[in-house]
Design a protein around this motif. Sequence first.
Motif, PDB file in Angstrom:
ATOM      1  N   SER A 136      21.631  18.996 -17.913  1.00 55.13           N
ATOM      2  CA  SER A 136      22.224  18.225 -17.073  1.00 55.13           C
ATOM      3  C   SER A 136      21.746  18.454 -15.612  1.00 55.13           C
ATOM      4  CB  SER A 136      23.768  18.659 -17.002  1.00 55.13           C
ATOM      5  OG  SER A 136      24.619  18.138 -15.941  1.00 55.13           O
ATOM      6  N   LYS A 167      20.687   6.650 -11.165  1.00 56.84           N
ATOM      7  CA  LYS A 167      20.628   5.560 -12.152  1.00 56.84           C
ATOM      8  C   LYS A 167      19.186   5.378 -12.740  1.00 56.84           C
ATOM      9  CE  LYS A 167      24.070   2.739  -9.683  1.00 56.84           C
ATOM     10  NZ  LYS A 167      24.602   1.636  -8.981  1.00 56.84           N
ATOM     11  N   ARG A 179      21.209  14.185 -19.118  1.00 61.32           N
ATOM     12  CA  ARG A 179      22.284  13.694 -18.265  1.00 61.32           C
ATOM     13  C   ARG A 179      21.954  13.610 -16.964  1.00 61.32           C
ATOM     14  NH1 ARG A 179      27.134  15.078 -18.401  1.00 61.32           N
ATOM     15  NH2 ARG A 179      26.847  17.224 -19.218  1.00 61.32           N
ATOM     16  N   ASN A 181      23.807  12.906 -13.151  1.00 54.97           N
ATOM     17  CA  ASN A 181      24.996  12.328 -12.454  1.00 54.97           C
ATOM     18  C   ASN A 181      24.804  12.871 -10.949  1.00 54.97           C
ATOM     19  OD1 ASN A 181      26.523  11.134 -14.706  1.00 54.97           O
ATOM     20  ND2 ASN A 181      26.370  13.084 -15.670  1.00 54.97           N
ATOM     21  N   LEU A 233      31.073  17.807 -14.869  1.00 55.57           N
ATOM     22  CA  LEU A 233      29.890  16.969 -15.254  1.00 55.57           C
ATOM     23  C   LEU A 233      28.678  17.880 -15.897  1.00 55.57           C
ATOM     24  CD1 LEU A 233      29.573  14.920 -11.876  1.00 55.57           C
ATOM     25  CD2 LEU A 233      30.255  13.991 -14.280  1.00 55.57           C
ATOM     26  N   ALA A 238      31.801  16.335 -20.625  1.00 58.17           N
ATOM     27  CA  ALA A 238      31.212  15.108 -19.967  1.00 58.17           C
ATOM     28  C   ALA A 238      29.955  14.754 -20.850  1.00 58.17           C
ATOM     29  CB  ALA A 238      30.859  15.460 -18.497  1.00 58.17           C
ATOM     30  N   ARG A 239      29.806  15.009 -22.041  1.00 56.70           N
ATOM     31  CA  ARG A 239      28.376  14.794 -22.747  1.00 56.70           C
ATOM     32  C   ARG A 239      28.055  13.288 -23.045  1.00 56.70           C
ATOM     33  NH1 ARG A 239      29.801  13.096 -28.264  1.00 56.70           N
ATOM     34  NH2 ARG A 239      27.811  13.405 -28.801  1.00 56.70           N
ATOM     35  N   SER A 240      29.236  12.392 -22.797  1.00 54.94           N
ATOM     36  CA  SER A 240      28.494  10.758 -22.871  1.00 54.94           C
ATOM     37  C   SER A 240      28.459  10.290 -21.571  1.00 54.94           C
ATOM     38  CB  SER A 240      29.758  10.105 -23.787  1.00 54.94           C
ATOM     39  OG  SER A 240      29.622  10.523 -24.831  1.00 54.94           O
ATOM     40  N   ILE A 241      28.635  11.100 -20.349  1.00 57.22           N
ATOM     41  CA  ILE A 241      28.632  10.600 -18.941  1.00 57.22           C
ATOM     42  C   ILE A 241      27.190  10.754 -18.213  1.00 57.22           C
ATOM     43  CG2 ILE A 241      29.659  10.650 -16.708  1.00 57.22           C
ATOM     44  CD1 ILE A 241      32.518  11.511 -17.974  1.00 57.22           C
ATOM     45  N   THR A 242      26.737   9.783 -18.121  1.00 56.15           N
ATOM     46  CA  THR A 242      25.191   9.613 -17.346  1.00 56.15           C
ATOM     47  C   THR A 242      24.835   8.412 -16.470  1.00 56.15           C
ATOM     48  OG1 THR A 242      22.840  10.371 -17.601  1.00 56.15           O
ATOM     49  CG2 THR A 242      23.778   8.724 -19.250  1.00 56.15           C
ATOM     50  N   HIS A 244      26.023   8.098 -13.537  1.00 56.12           N
ATOM     51  CA  HIS A 244      27.331   8.047 -12.824  1.00 56.12           C
ATOM     52  C   HIS A 244      27.501   8.764 -11.586  1.00 56.12           C
ATOM     53  CE1 HIS A 244      31.590   7.159 -12.711  1.00 56.12           C
ATOM     54  NE2 HIS A 244      31.890   8.321 -12.114  1.00 56.12           N
ATOM     55  N   LEU A 246      30.379  10.387  -9.177  1.00 53.27           N
ATOM     56  CA  LEU A 246      31.691  10.828  -9.355  1.00 53.27           C
ATOM     57  C   LEU A 246      32.270  10.678  -7.809  1.00 53.27           C
ATOM     58  CD1 LEU A 246      34.188  11.449 -11.110  1.00 53.27           C
ATOM     59  CD2 LEU A 246      33.348  13.984 -10.953  1.00 53.27           C
TER      60      LEU A 246
END
Length: 262
Positions: A136, A167, A179, A181, A233, A238-242, A244, A246
Amino acid sequence: MLLQDYNTVVTGAARGLGAAAARRFVAEGARTVVSDMDEAGALECARSIDPTGRRAIGVRCDVSSHEDCARLVATAEEFFGAPIDVFLAHAGVGFVGRLTEVEVERIRRAIEVNVLGSVFSAQAALHSLTKSPRASLLFTSSLQGVMGRPLRSVYTASKHAIVGLVKGLALEFGPQGVRVNAIAPAATDTPHLRAMLAATTADVDEAVRNVAASMPLGWLPTPEDFADAAVFLASPAARSITGHTLLLDSGAAAGIFKREPA
Ligand SMILES: NC(=O)c1ccc[n+]([C@@H]2O[C@H](COP(=O)([O-])OP(=O)(O)OC[C@H]3O[C@@H](n4cnc5c(N)ncnc54)[C@H](O)[C@@H]3O)[C@@H](O)[C@H]2O)c1
């Protein structure tokens, strides 16, 4: 213990939000490298987190130096004996001033630290993160990463750049399992905020109270709130959050807000 045995690195962590995040990472079971351009501050912060030096060490790193960032990652891998799992590129600087009146050196430094420093940190960290199965990469943007504010246009531009970097890197390194973020805090009561406010007001305490009152929730996010967001994060929650950013803003970016008289 959300980060049991994670290997973590935080830049700009001698004090303020970065120190709070490094402290929480260790409280959640991680090891951490506390890095900062203020070497004495980094060492002191690491000692206060773990006096034995087994779970936290301090390392000098000026993120605007490509060489320092590469050295930081090498030192961290040596300390952990393994790749980095979580890298929080937090170091940043700000200033307040009308663009036509700001010295070139202040502009250059803000871009060097906030933009180039984030890019150099990411470049060095990704060589290690791509070897971790739970990687991460986190950045600290700002409320000024998603909305403008007068007298802070260079800072605002530099913090928007981080949202773009997140992004791009999320797309570029997602296939390798990394990931990416950012956390975008609104004004949080730290030396960073107080220095920014001192540029335009004599009574900094009152200014801090006024900023809090201007937020829908009526309070400033705390360094502990920031640490909570960083842990979330970084964690499997938060394994499917990238890709992003916050917002940690007590509702400030939700829209135009005016407090009704009590
Ligand atoms: N405090 C806030 O209100 C607030 C709000 C939004 C975003 N932020 C962001 O948080 C970050 C820092 O804020 P803070 O509140 O923790 O600040 P702080 O002033 O409390 O601490 C910043 C730390 O960064 C270090 N630093 C500065 N330049 C560096 C460099 N080139 N390399 C390495 N370390 C460096 C400083 O020595 C200091 O220890 C910045 O990215 C800032 O934009 C802060």
